[in-house]
Design a protein around this motif. Structure first.
Motif, PDB file in Angstrom:
ATOM      1  N   LEU A 138       0.772  -1.168   0.170  1.00 18.86           N
ATOM      2  CA  LEU A 138      -0.168   0.195  -0.120  1.00 18.86           C
ATOM      3  C   LEU A 138       0.823   1.183   0.135  1.00 18.86           C
ATOM      4  O   LEU A 138       0.541   2.390  -0.485  1.00 18.86           O
ATOM      5  CB  LEU A 138      -0.805   0.027   1.225  1.00 18.86           C
ATOM      6  N   VAL A 139       1.949   1.176   0.731  1.00 16.69           N
ATOM      7  CA  VAL A 139       2.999   2.393   0.756  1.00 16.69           C
ATOM      8  C   VAL A 139       3.567   2.670  -0.635  1.00 16.69           C
ATOM      9  O   VAL A 139       3.531   3.572  -1.345  1.00 16.69           O
ATOM     10  CB  VAL A 139       4.134   2.242   1.749  1.00 16.69           C
ATOM     11  N   TYR A 141       2.175   1.404  -3.323  1.00 16.26           N
ATOM     12  CA  TYR A 141       0.941   2.207  -4.394  1.00 16.26           C
ATOM     13  C   TYR A 141       0.751   3.480  -3.997  1.00 16.26           C
ATOM     14  O   TYR A 141       0.442   4.274  -5.236  1.00 16.26           O
ATOM     15  CB  TYR A 141      -0.178   1.144  -3.899  1.00 16.26           C
ATOM     16  N   SER A 142       0.995   4.034  -2.861  1.00 12.38           N
ATOM     17  CA  SER A 142       0.726   5.463  -2.595  1.00 12.38           C
ATOM     18  C   SER A 142       1.977   6.478  -2.854  1.00 12.38           C
ATOM     19  O   SER A 142       1.992   7.724  -2.619  1.00 12.38           O
ATOM     20  CB  SER A 142       0.317   5.569  -1.162  1.00 12.38           C
ATOM     21  N   MET A 143       3.020   5.909  -3.439  1.00 15.57           N
ATOM     22  CA  MET A 143       4.387   6.460  -3.426  1.00 15.57           C
ATOM     23  C   MET A 143       4.245   7.573  -4.743  1.00 15.57           C
ATOM     24  O   MET A 143       3.986   7.243  -5.839  1.00 15.57           O
ATOM     25  CB  MET A 143       5.390   5.514  -3.648  1.00 15.57           C
ATOM     26  N   PRO A 144       4.906   8.709  -4.289  1.00 18.82           N
ATOM     27  CA  PRO A 144       4.995   9.735  -5.147  1.00 18.82           C
ATOM     28  C   PRO A 144       6.340   9.588  -5.921  1.00 18.82           C
ATOM     29  O   PRO A 144       7.401   9.574  -5.188  1.00 18.82           O
ATOM     30  CB  PRO A 144       5.101  11.122  -4.587  1.00 18.82           C
ATOM     31  N   TRP A 147       9.676  11.577  -5.911  1.00 17.45           N
ATOM     32  CA  TRP A 147      10.351  12.051  -4.665  1.00 17.45           C
ATOM     33  C   TRP A 147      11.224  10.342  -4.349  1.00 17.45           C
ATOM     34  O   TRP A 147      12.359  10.779  -3.753  1.00 17.45           O
ATOM     35  CB  TRP A 147       9.059  11.994  -3.460  1.00 17.45           C
TER      36      TRP A 147
END
Lengths: 335, 298
Positions: A138-139, A141-144, A147
């Protein structure tokens, strides 16, 4: 089967024309006159302006212009870059291998880690490993990712000095790009250390571009496996006394793969969007960076042509996935 | 028969309570909700919470590290950027922009998507085909690329970035709404409403739409995070909010050349984006579990 194939091909045609229309419209809805933009700071005489307007066909009616554009596109004529004066088609195909190489490596990374991770998570449902892995997914998947790229550069290029910051190969190596794929060309060149240099340049961009697909594939594999593991035939296999390894890898995974393969196929668009960011950050000379640079340089024919080629590529891949899916799973054809 | 319904009706929990019952079971979702609440509070009270003005430059304190590092000062807990602006204040102010982006994009995309989707669902076949082909065309372009090109046409600014992202996200809502409408339209209650003389607008918005909302709400939550991510990506590429706006993606772009010298100017804006997006995605997963009747019953 043939009917299914034909119906899919038929929907391709109007979409293709629509995509062409959008890329055609792009250069014409921009604020400002493209001919003046092409002249740049120097300006031009009125005769030259009229000559160029006629040359690009801007004096003809819109419908004629679109027809000319469409027939040109079908013959592989996408116009010329304002900046380099080379045909857009040539530029695209000389840069495309770099993007393809990066995307394939990213996909291998994502599938190679995501598939086993998803299977192990599903088999150990609810246990610590499953929960840790799904949180990590999930992390991811949410990663910009822009960055994420900068962070990896700070750690691996800045602190540890393991990987280079940009480019495809160290400048001390020079050879002609026969295939355009750096990994292959560096082996062909026979120069010492060239391959290793190419690999080191590939590592960070591969990880960055592969992160979101990795997370998506891990999640998708897990949920597909969980669904399959609840089926009756798995219980039958267990009752027959087959080993858990055989049940999971042969009976379950093979059936769970269908939705996963679809997700992989359909992530080409995501991958290309990711390539825009990844290539810009790592100065990777591929299609994504080319598009961003052209947008900033106001090189409109390139933006227009690149937009069209990328969209057509996505469409062809989606169509292929669609058709393959229909072949693997006959139920789909009935719709 | 009527007796039965009368006696059982009061026992049925309200929709909201039922929703909360299922939502609460997903601990990650509740955690995400808390973080999102915190993000809302920060965005709402940014001027009160921020120690300094987001654009105020302290020329004597440029590139100050965070307070716990050597050379840092508690006057600037998360350090300062190359122009001597307080990182914490800029991050707090940035929450407002991200929240604004999320709300505006989701509002435009859902409103447009629902209306077009409803029209496609109720329209004669030829109109439906035309609408869906147009949506296919938009979906053929990678979203970020299309947004980039749209911004190039409209001119780089946060407003234009939001419009571009909303246009790119819209087809998903159209497809979702149309699919739900198609399956609802066949049901008896719609036929009975039609027989009772309901006109088309009433059928569309009052009879069918409320029953199609569940997947749309889930999608709205998820595209809230997509909108924040894409706006930050556009800002990072120089095509979104322009400096000195303290938008998180724009802050990252400004900080890029300092990444090997000052890790904090690069790290904090990214952490802020990641936490916000992660919280919303956690919440979205919970919403799906709570609103999807198929998953609920199993």
């Amino acid at each position: 089967m043939l009917k299914f194939l034909l119906s899919r091909l038929l929907t391709f045609v109007p979409t293709f024309i629509g995509v062409t229309l959008i890329s055609f419209a792009f250069i014409r809805v921009l604020p400002g006159d493209p001919i003046i933009v092409m002249a740049g700071e120097r300006g031009m005489t009125d005769e030259r302006y009229a000559e160029l307007t006629a040359q690009y066909g801007f004096d003809k009616p819109m419908t004629v212009q679109f027809w000319d554009y469409l027939t040109g596109v079908l013959q592989g004529d996408l116009g010329q870059s304002f900046v380099t004066k080379r045909p857009v088609w040539d530029e695209f195909f000389s840069l495309f291998p770099a993007t393809l190489e990066l995307s394939v490596c990213a996909m291998i990374f994502a599938v190679g880690l995501g598939l086993p991770a998803g299977v192990i998570a599903a088999v150990n449902r609810g246990k610590l490993f499953d929960r840790t892995l799904m949180s990590a997914a999930l992390v991811g998947y949410s990663m910009p990712i822009f960055w994420w790229a900068l962070l990896l550069i700070i750690v691996f290029s800045g602190q540890l000095q393991w990987t280079p910051v940009s480019g495809r190969i160290d400048l001390i190596y020079y050879f002609s790009d026969a295939t355009g794929f750096m990994l292959i060309d560096s082996i062909r060149s026979g120069q010492d250390g060239a391959l290793w240099s190419a690999i080191r340049h590939l590592i960070l961009p591969t990880i960055v571009l592969g992160t979101i697909p990795l997370a998506v594939i891990a999640r998708q594999t897990r949920s597909a496996m969980l669904e399959v593991l609840g089926e009756d035939y798995i219980r039958t296999a267990r009752a027959k006394g087959l080993s858990p390894l055989r049940i999971n890898s042969v009976h379950a995974l093979r059936n769970a793969l269908i939705p996963v393969v679809t997700v992989i196929g359909l992530s080409v668009g995501t991958l290309l969007a990711g390539a825009i960011l990844t290539e810009t950050i790592f100065s990777w000379p591929g299609i994504g960076k080319w598009m961003v640079d052209s947008i900033f340089r106001r090189d409109y024919p390139v933006v227009q042509g690149g937009l069209l080629l990328i969209a057509v590529m996505v469409m062809i891949v989606n169509l292929t996935v669609d058709v393959l899916y229909g072949i693997i799973n006959p139920k789909i054809r009935k719709r | 028969m009527t007796d039965v319904t009368q006696t059982t009706a009061p026992d049925r929990p309200s929709a909201l309570r039922e929703f909360w019952y299922y939502f609460r079971e997903n601990r990650g979702a509740v955690f995400g909700l808390w973080i999102f609440g915190l993000f809302l509070l920060v965005a709402a009270f940014a001027p009160i919470l921020a120690p300094y003005d987001a654009t105020e430059q302290f020329r004597d304190y440029t590139l100050l590290p965070p307070a716990w590092q050597e050379g840092g000062s508690w006057a600037f807990p998360l350090g300062t950027d190359p122009l001597g602006r307080d990182m914490l204040s800029r991050l707090i102010e940035g929450a407002r922009f991200s929240f604004f982006v999320g709300v505006v994009v989701v509002t435009i995309a859902t409103t447009g998507g629902i209306i077009i989707g409803l029209i496609a669902g109720f329209a004669p076949r030829w109109l439906d085909t035309i609408i869906m082909r147009i949506m296919d065309i938009v979906l053929a372009f990678p979203s970020l690329l299309l947004a980039l090109v749209l911004v190039a046409i409209l001119g780089p600014s946060l407003t234009n970035a939001m419009i571009a992202i909303a246009i790119v996200l819209q087809p998903h809502y159209v497809r979702l709404t149309r699919a739900s409408v198609m399956s609802e339209r066949q049901k008896d209650y719609v036929t009975s409403a039609k027989v009772a003389g309901a006109r088309l607008p009433r059928l569309m918005f009052k009879t069918v739409l409320p029953n199609c909302l569940a997947p749309i709400i889930v999608q709205a939550a998820l595209s809230f995070s997509t909108a924040i991510l894409d706006a930050a990506a556009l800002g990072f590429l120089g095509m979104g909010a322009q400096p000195p706006t303290p938008e998180w993606g724009t802050m990252l772009a400004e900080a890029r050349e300092f990444i090997l010298r000052a890790w904090w100017v690069v790290t904090w804006p990214g952490v802020a984006i990641l936490i916000t997006v992660l919280a919303i995605n956690l919440m979205g997963d919970g919403l799906r579990d709570a609103l999807d009747p198929k998953l609920k019953r199993s």
